[in-house]
Design a protein around this motif. Structure first.
Motif, PDB file in Angstrom:
ATOM      1  N   GLY A  10       0.840  -1.203   0.000  1.00  0.00           N
ATOM      2  CA  GLY A  10       0.000   0.000   0.000  1.00  0.00           C
ATOM      3  C   GLY A  10       0.866   1.241   0.000  1.00  0.00           C
ATOM      4  O   GLY A  10       1.520   1.547   0.998  1.00  0.00           O
ATOM      5  N   ILE A  14       0.400   7.637   3.187  1.00  0.00           N
ATOM      6  CA  ILE A  14       0.761   7.054   4.488  1.00  0.00           C
ATOM      7  C   ILE A  14       1.759   5.906   4.320  1.00  0.00           C
ATOM      8  O   ILE A  14       2.571   5.627   5.190  1.00  0.00           O
ATOM      9  CB  ILE A  14      -0.507   6.578   5.237  1.00  0.00           C
ATOM     10  N   ASP A  52       2.245  -2.364  -4.637  1.00  0.00           N
ATOM     11  CA  ASP A  52       0.962  -1.683  -4.859  1.00  0.00           C
ATOM     12  C   ASP A  52       0.436  -2.130  -6.217  1.00  0.00           C
ATOM     13  O   ASP A  52       1.218  -2.318  -7.165  1.00  0.00           O
ATOM     14  CB  ASP A  52       1.124  -0.153  -4.824  1.00  0.00           C
ATOM     15  N   LEU A  53      -0.890  -2.268  -6.318  1.00  0.00           N
ATOM     16  CA  LEU A  53      -1.507  -2.626  -7.592  1.00  0.00           C
ATOM     17  C   LEU A  53      -1.390  -1.491  -8.594  1.00  0.00           C
ATOM     18  O   LEU A  53      -1.395  -1.716  -9.802  1.00  0.00           O
ATOM     19  CB  LEU A  53      -2.998  -2.925  -7.367  1.00  0.00           C
ATOM     20  N   ASP A  54      -1.290  -0.279  -8.065  1.00  0.00           N
ATOM     21  CA  ASP A  54      -1.291   0.914  -8.898  1.00  0.00           C
ATOM     22  C   ASP A  54       0.137   1.209  -9.391  1.00  0.00           C
ATOM     23  O   ASP A  54       1.039   1.509  -8.593  1.00  0.00           O
ATOM     24  CB  ASP A  54      -1.825   2.071  -8.041  1.00  0.00           C
ATOM     25  N   ARG A  57       1.660   4.726  -8.456  1.00  0.00           N
ATOM     26  CA  ARG A  57       2.066   4.852  -7.042  1.00  0.00           C
ATOM     27  C   ARG A  57       3.339   4.049  -6.760  1.00  0.00           C
ATOM     28  O   ARG A  57       4.241   4.502  -6.064  1.00  0.00           O
ATOM     29  CB  ARG A  57       0.948   4.376  -6.128  1.00  0.00           C
ATOM     30  N   THR A  76       3.439  -6.217  -7.568  1.00  0.00           N
ATOM     31  CA  THR A  76       1.994  -6.011  -7.603  1.00  0.00           C
ATOM     32  C   THR A  76       1.277  -7.095  -6.799  1.00  0.00           C
ATOM     33  O   THR A  76       0.114  -6.938  -6.464  1.00  0.00           O
ATOM     34  CB  THR A  76       1.452  -6.040  -9.048  1.00  0.00           C
ATOM     35  N   TYR A  78       1.385  -9.193  -3.357  1.00  0.00           N
ATOM     36  CA  TYR A  78       2.083  -9.213  -2.062  1.00  0.00           C
ATOM     37  C   TYR A  78       2.480 -10.637  -1.653  1.00  0.00           C
ATOM     38  O   TYR A  78       3.479 -10.842  -0.966  1.00  0.00           O
ATOM     39  CB  TYR A  78       1.261  -8.509  -0.980  1.00  0.00           C
ATOM     40  N   ALA A  93      -0.501  -1.143   4.704  1.00  0.00           N
ATOM     41  CA  ALA A  93      -1.020   0.233   4.666  1.00  0.00           C
ATOM     42  C   ALA A  93      -2.021   0.396   3.526  1.00  0.00           C
ATOM     43  O   ALA A  93      -2.027   1.410   2.825  1.00  0.00           O
ATOM     44  CB  ALA A  93       0.142   1.223   4.531  1.00  0.00           C
ATOM     45  N   SER A  95      -6.301   0.032   2.274  1.00  0.00           N
ATOM     46  CA  SER A  95      -7.569   0.495   2.846  1.00  0.00           C
ATOM     47  C   SER A  95      -8.022  -0.432   3.973  1.00  0.00           C
ATOM     48  O   SER A  95      -7.704  -1.632   3.986  1.00  0.00           O
ATOM     49  CB  SER A  95      -8.652   0.526   1.770  1.00  0.00           C
ATOM     50  N   HIS A  99      -7.025  -4.947   5.217  1.00  0.00           N
ATOM     51  CA  HIS A  99      -5.926  -5.315   6.126  1.00  0.00           C
ATOM     52  C   HIS A  99      -5.917  -6.811   6.463  1.00  0.00           C
ATOM     53  O   HIS A  99      -4.850  -7.434   6.542  1.00  0.00           O
ATOM     54  CB  HIS A  99      -6.042  -4.543   7.448  1.00  0.00           C
ATOM     55  N   MET A 102      -4.265  -9.649   4.289  1.00  0.00           N
ATOM     56  CA  MET A 102      -2.809  -9.452   4.162  1.00  0.00           C
ATOM     57  C   MET A 102      -2.095  -9.795   5.459  1.00  0.00           C
ATOM     58  O   MET A 102      -1.035 -10.440   5.453  1.00  0.00           O
ATOM     59  CB  MET A 102      -2.525  -8.004   3.742  1.00  0.00           C
ATOM     60  N   LYS A 118      -4.195   1.627  11.070  1.00  0.00           N
ATOM     61  CA  LYS A 118      -5.462   1.696  11.799  1.00  0.00           C
ATOM     62  C   LYS A 118      -6.601   2.011  10.840  1.00  0.00           C
ATOM     63  O   LYS A 118      -6.329   2.561   9.783  1.00  0.00           O
ATOM     64  CB  LYS A 118      -5.368   2.755  12.907  1.00  0.00           C
ATOM     65  N   ARG A 184     -12.277   7.558  10.078  1.00  0.00           N
ATOM     66  CA  ARG A 184     -10.988   7.956   9.501  1.00  0.00           C
ATOM     67  C   ARG A 184     -10.034   8.522  10.563  1.00  0.00           C
ATOM     68  O   ARG A 184      -9.005   7.946  10.861  1.00  0.00           O
ATOM     69  CB  ARG A 184     -11.226   8.985   8.383  1.00  0.00           C
TER      70      ARG A 184
END
Ligand SMILES: NC(=O)c1ccc[n+]([C@@H]2O[C@H](COP(=O)([O-])OP(=O)(O)OC[C@H]3O[C@@H](n4cnc5c(N)ncnc54)[C@H](O)[C@@H]3O)[C@@H](O)[C@H]2O)c1
Length: 350
Positions: A10, A14, A52-54, A57, A76, A78, A93, A95, A99, A102, A118, A184
């Motif tokens: 992620g 953050i 990250d999939l993106d 990023r 891509t 994990y 890290a 969404s 969590h 993973m 968190k 949040r």
């Protein structure tokens, strides 16, 4: 020589941000506010891979940190990253609702140190399987409620435990700004209330922001849009008889604070200051700013060295998953109370 191989899943801000660094102080000059920065701060670790999939990023992260970790690899998948890199520490890290899978995968591969953002999860079932997987595989699971490593908040708890102000009776948590959202940002505020109350919530009554009558479930949208996550007013009775008051409101005034009222005085603590308030009469109160110890590794820079320390020496984490589960259960209890017309909801949730 770095000893522990770390990886991050992620790579939003953050996960991957790099703070501005004053010239000449490339590592220690700025406050760490991301997982990459937290590893950068800790000489006992080396970040070996990120996932990250993106594509954008992931590539941005590799580019941003290439002077620090020239061999940093991007993934891509994990699971593949776990298998190839065999990390000692993993940061999750992504969404909130992602969590659990993973963390469970990491625990089942016996990655000895896991740091999860968190809130721990969005459902108690997910939190429970994360905790169970960590326990069954003998690995550490720390949840990144960052104020638990903040010197002012640690000192506030020491003041309460020291007993000089008498028994703690009430804890108030207040959070303002247009982003005063229950899940949040509120996760941090509620968690800190539990930290200071030093007890388990026994029951709660709550009222959400107007217009959130049908908000009976938190699905995790990443918390980006304040109109999707309500503020809350709530009363919490703790099993140790401490009374908790939650006052969140979406107003322009930014900031949050916690007040612990004890028999002989009050402790007021925030990101701004720590002070002790005592009074001899209704008309005379005195406020004493309280000196705060500073640590080399603190606040956002605290969770990596702490989990390594506990891994090497034993002992307890300051933000274990079992505590983070209490925070999640309390927030879910608030949703339930609102749904039931602001009724009392007892814990554990059925
Ligand atoms: N501690 C803090 O102060 C703080 C601040 C901000 C966010 N957070 C927490 O951090 C987490 C991330 O928040 P966000 O708003 O940045 O989330 P986000 O949804 O914006 O970003 C999550 C990232 O994870 C990636 N991702 C999703 N699934 C993946 C997968 N299977 N494999 C690899 N990468 C995957 C996404 O592509 C995305 O880049 C949340 O739990 C949030 O609550 C904590």
């Amino acid at each position: 020589m770095s000893r522990y191989r770390s990886v991050i899943i992620g790579l939003s801000g953050i996960g991957a941000n790099r703070p501005p660094e004053p010239e000449g102080l490339p590592i220690y000059g700025a406050v760490a506010r991301s997982h990459t920065s937290a590893y950068h701060r800790c000489p006992d670790t080396e970040l070996v891979a990120v996932c990250d999939l993106d594509d954008e990023r992931r590539n941005d992260c590799l580019e941003r940190w290439k002077d620090v970790w020239p061999d940093l690899k991007g993934y891509t998948d994990y699971r593949e990253m776990f298998d190839v890199e065999k990390p000692d520490i993993v940061s999750v890290a992504t969404s909130d609702h992602l969590h659990a899978d993973m963390v469970v995968e990491a625990a089942e591969r016996k990655i000895p140190m896991i740091v999860c953002e968190k809130p721990i999860a969005t459902t108690l079932d997910d939190a429970d399987r994360m905790i169970a997987a960590a326990e069954a595989n003998g690995v550490l699971l720390s949840v990144e409620h960052s104020r638990r490593w903040h010197p002012s908040f640690l000192q506030a708890r020491e003041l309460i435990r020291g007993g000089e102000l008498g028994e703690a009776r009430t804890v108030t948590t207040e959070m303002f700004s247009q982003r005063a959202m229950l899940f949040r940002n509120g996760t941090h505020a509620i968690d800190m209330m539990i930290f200071l109350a030093q007890g388990d919530p026994a029951w709660v009554t709550a009222q959400l922001e107007d217009g959130f009558e049908h908000f009976t479930e938190y699905k995790s949208d990443g918390g980006h849009d304040p109109t999707t996550d309500p503020y809350v007013s709530a009363y919490v009775r703790f099993a140790n008889d401490v009374r908790g008051f939650v006052n969140f409101m979406k107003v322009d005034l930014p900031g949050s604070q916690w007040t612990v009222t004890c028999d002989g005085g009050r402790i007021e603590v925030s990101d701004r200051e720590l002070k002790v308030v005592t009074g001899g009469s209704y008309r005379e109160w005195s406020e004493t700013p309280y000196p705060v110890d500073q640590y080399v590794h603190q606040h956002f820079g605290g969770f990596v060295p702490e989990i390594i320390h506990v891994h090497e020496n034993g002992g307890g984490l300051v933000s274990p998953a079992t505590e983070a589960r209490k925070t999640l259960e309390l927030m879910l209890g608030m949703l339930k109370s609102h749904e039931l017309g602001n009724s009392r909801v007892d814990f554990p949730l059925s």
